[in-house]
Design an enzyme around this catalytic site. Structure first.
Site, PDB file in Angstrom:
ATOM      1  N   GLN A   1     -41.916 -12.093 -20.387  1.00 23.84           N
ATOM      2  CA  GLN A   1     -42.180 -13.491 -20.063  1.00 23.84           C
ATOM      3  C   GLN A   1     -41.883 -13.793 -18.593  1.00 23.84           C
ATOM      4  O   GLN A   1     -42.312 -14.811 -18.075  1.00 23.84           O
ATOM      5  CB  GLN A   1     -41.284 -14.350 -20.970  1.00 23.84           C
TER       6      GLN A   1
ATOM      7  N   LYS B   1     -49.773 -10.303 -20.254  1.00 22.88           N
ATOM      8  CA  LYS B   1     -49.191 -11.589 -19.857  1.00 22.88           C
ATOM      9  C   LYS B   1     -49.277 -11.790 -18.353  1.00 22.88           C
ATOM     10  O   LYS B   1     -48.923 -12.840 -17.850  1.00 22.88           O
ATOM     11  CB  LYS B   1     -47.757 -11.695 -20.359  1.00 22.88           C
TER      12      LYS B   1
ATOM     13  N   CYS C   1     -41.954 -16.917 -32.551  1.00 27.96           N
ATOM     14  CA  CYS C   1     -41.244 -15.655 -32.803  1.00 27.96           C
ATOM     15  C   CYS C   1     -39.796 -15.759 -32.342  1.00 27.96           C
ATOM     16  O   CYS C   1     -39.224 -14.777 -31.858  1.00 27.96           O
ATOM     17  CB  CYS C   1     -41.894 -14.464 -32.108  1.00 27.96           C
TER      18      CYS C   1
ATOM     19  N   ASP D   1     -35.995  -7.359 -21.205  1.00 27.04           N
ATOM     20  CA  ASP D   1     -37.358  -7.626 -21.644  1.00 27.04           C
ATOM     21  C   ASP D   1     -37.987  -8.595 -20.639  1.00 27.04           C
ATOM     22  O   ASP D   1     -37.646  -9.775 -20.598  1.00 27.04           O
ATOM     23  CB  ASP D   1     -37.297  -8.241 -23.058  1.00 27.04           C
TER      24      ASP D   1
ATOM     25  N   HIS E   1     -37.053 -13.043 -28.826  1.00 32.12           N
ATOM     26  CA  HIS E   1     -38.267 -12.937 -29.622  1.00 32.12           C
ATOM     27  C   HIS E   1     -37.831 -12.171 -30.877  1.00 32.12           C
ATOM     28  O   HIS E   1     -37.206 -11.118 -30.751  1.00 32.12           O
ATOM     29  CB  HIS E   1     -39.206 -12.074 -28.767  1.00 32.12           C
TER      30      HIS E   1
HETATM   31  C1  PLP Z   1     -44.764 -11.532 -25.638  1.00 36.06           C
HETATM   32  C2  PLP Z   1     -43.382 -11.125 -25.669  1.00 36.06           C
HETATM   33  C3  PLP Z   1     -42.994  -9.932 -26.297  1.00 36.06           C
HETATM   34  C4  PLP Z   1     -43.955  -9.060 -27.054  1.00 36.06           C
HETATM   35  O1  PLP Z   1     -44.915  -8.512 -26.203  1.00 36.06           O
HETATM   36  P1  PLP Z   1     -46.099  -7.631 -26.826  1.00 36.06           P
HETATM   37  O2  PLP Z   1     -47.078  -7.522 -25.701  1.00 36.06           O
HETATM   38  O3  PLP Z   1     -46.647  -8.420 -27.979  1.00 36.06           O
HETATM   39  O4  PLP Z   1     -45.528  -6.337 -27.251  1.00 36.06           O
HETATM   40  C5  PLP Z   1     -41.675  -9.579 -26.248  1.00 36.06           C
HETATM   41  N1  PLP Z   1     -40.758 -10.333 -25.614  1.00 36.06           N
HETATM   42  C6  PLP Z   1     -41.094 -11.487 -24.997  1.00 36.06           C
HETATM   43  C7  PLP Z   1     -40.042 -12.276 -24.299  1.00 36.06           C
HETATM   44  C8  PLP Z   1     -42.408 -11.922 -25.001  1.00 36.06           C
HETATM   45  O5  PLP Z   1     -42.733 -13.059 -24.394  1.00 36.06           O
END
Ligand code: PLP
Length: 404
Positions: free
Chosen positions: A201, A224, A362, A198, A121
């Site tokens: 997702q 999410k 993104c 991270d 992202h």
């Molecule tokens: C959505 C997402 C983010 C950002 O998350 P926020 O809740 O907007 O801070 C970062 N990394 C991944 C892989 C995402 O899908």
């Protein structure tokens, strides 16, 4: 097994119509919908025990504090962290990543190396670029291949004694690829580098075990996984959280303050300056309970069925090309139809009540790799149905006819 009709009853928004058509919500990778129990938790908080936490002796403050700390324990158990204080509640993934990146500024030297994956992202690439500018560290990238997987042999060759930190998403938001994070973590540890994963997702589909992964930092956002926006977590191993300096100064993160010296509070408060999203944190706990009541094995099995069905049906459309074809992926399908601009298709789908994402998601470097401006991304959740996929396929055929 998932009883999808029953599950859909839990989500009031799924009864909505958009432009007179039943809502088909396929933008789950951007944010998930909210079940009634989570909405009820939010209403209950503001109706019955809204108060600032950790400060007051009064009853409401104590109730709010207890519920907030109970939520932290739910999150700890869900991610299998060893200690509750290894769970820092943040405003979300972006905030959590920035906390780690900024903390590493004091731990890096000129010439140290940070490795990130090409599947990121791009808002998450920026904190590392800033960190490199500040410290003189060098950013290295694990490239991707045509199917949207990481080139692990290149990753192994990038690791060396100068590598201090590796950053990678567990699942790519643009393509849905599930990355081999256990291999990534184990290899990084051989050169004593820390790893930040991270999980934004991944967490809606997979229940990660941070101890089994032996990951140093793991971050995610509540919105999410059926929770509210504006809250998320930073899991960090105790030793790392102790090593990192606080991110922000303010109330709640100090033990004693004078103009000569301030001593910081212990974990997790050292990283939780100011009044947090109290209601959001508590509702995050409810969302985790809800997801676990559905069951992550059930979620994964059902979403895989949707992915297989969706892939098969979409590929029947003339000129449709799917980007991201790894055998390890979540229920995300990124695609284009011929050279029709994704935005034009997305606009027509919206008129038909279908919510998809269009654009670069993104993840501009991924789009550059495929030499496309963007894709249409349909991302499925356990409350979606095969019938909704049929509606999407019909809508796409109609859009393609109108636009070509
Ligand atoms: C959505 C997402 C983010 C950002 O998350 P926020 O809740 O907007 O801070 C970062 N990394 C991944 C892989 C995402 O899908």
């Amino acid at each position: 097994m998932i009883n999808v009709d029953k599950i859909r009853e839990d989500f009031p928004i799924l009864k909505k119509t958009i432009h007179g058509k039943p809502l088909v919500y396929f933008d789950n990778a951007a944010t998930s919908q909210t079940p009634q129990v989570v909405i009820d938790t939010i209403v209950d908080y503001y109706s019955n025990y809204n108060a600032n936490i950790h400060r007051g002796v009064h009853t409401l403050s104590q109730v709010a504090t207890d519920k907030y700390e109970e939520a932290r324990i739910k999150i700890q158990k869900h991610f299998n962290a060893k200690k509750a204080y290894e769970i820092i509640l943040t405003s979300g993934t972006t905030h959590s990543i920035n906390m780690v990146a900024s903390g590493f500024a004091s731990l890096l030297n000129n010439g140290d190396e940070i490795i990130v994956s090409a599947l990121e992202h791009h808002s998450n690439i920026v904190p590392w670029q800033m960190l490199c500018e500040k410290t003189g560290a060098v950013l290295k990238v694990i490239p991707m291949n045509e199917e949207g997987s990481l080139q692990m042999d290149v990753y192994y060759s990038l690791l060396n004694s100068k590598t201090k930190l590796v950053f990678c998403n567990h699942v790519s938001n643009a393509l849905g690829t599930i990355n081999p994070i256990k291999e990534i973590i184990d290899a990084a540890h051989k050169v004593n580098a820390a790893v930040l994963i991270d999980g934004a997702q991944a967490t809606p589909h997979i229940k990660p075990d941070v101890q089994a992964l032996d990951v140093d930092f793991y971050v995610a956002s509540a919105h999410k996984l059926c929770g509210p926006t504006g809250v998320g977590l930073l899991y960090g191993k105790q030793e790392w959280l102790e090593k990192l300096p606080p991110y922000q100064g303010g109330g709640e993160m100090i033990e004693t303050v004078s103009f000569v010296k301030t001593t910081y509070a212990g974990l997790p408060h050292k990283f939780e300056a100011g009044t947090p999203n109290i209601c959001g944190g508590i509702a995050f706990g409810t969302a985790i309970d809800y997801m676990n009541s559905v069951g992550f094995n059930n979620i994964a099995a059902y979403e895989n069925e949707l992915l297989e069905y969706g892939t098969q049906e979409l590929l029947k459309i003339d000129g449709l090309k799917i980007f991201g074809t790894s055998s390890e992926k979540t229920a995300v399908i990124s695609f284009n139809i011929d050279s029709i601009h994704p935005y034009d298709i997305g606009s027509i789908l919206d008129k038909l009540g279908i919510a998809v994402r269009t654009g670069h998601h993104c993840a501009q470097p991924i789009m550059d790799f495929y030499k496309i401006p963007g894709t249409i991304r349909a991302s499925f959740s356990f409350y979606n149905t095969k019938a909704e996929i049929d509606v999407l396929v019909a809508g796409l055929k109609r859009a393609a006819m109108m636009l070509s």
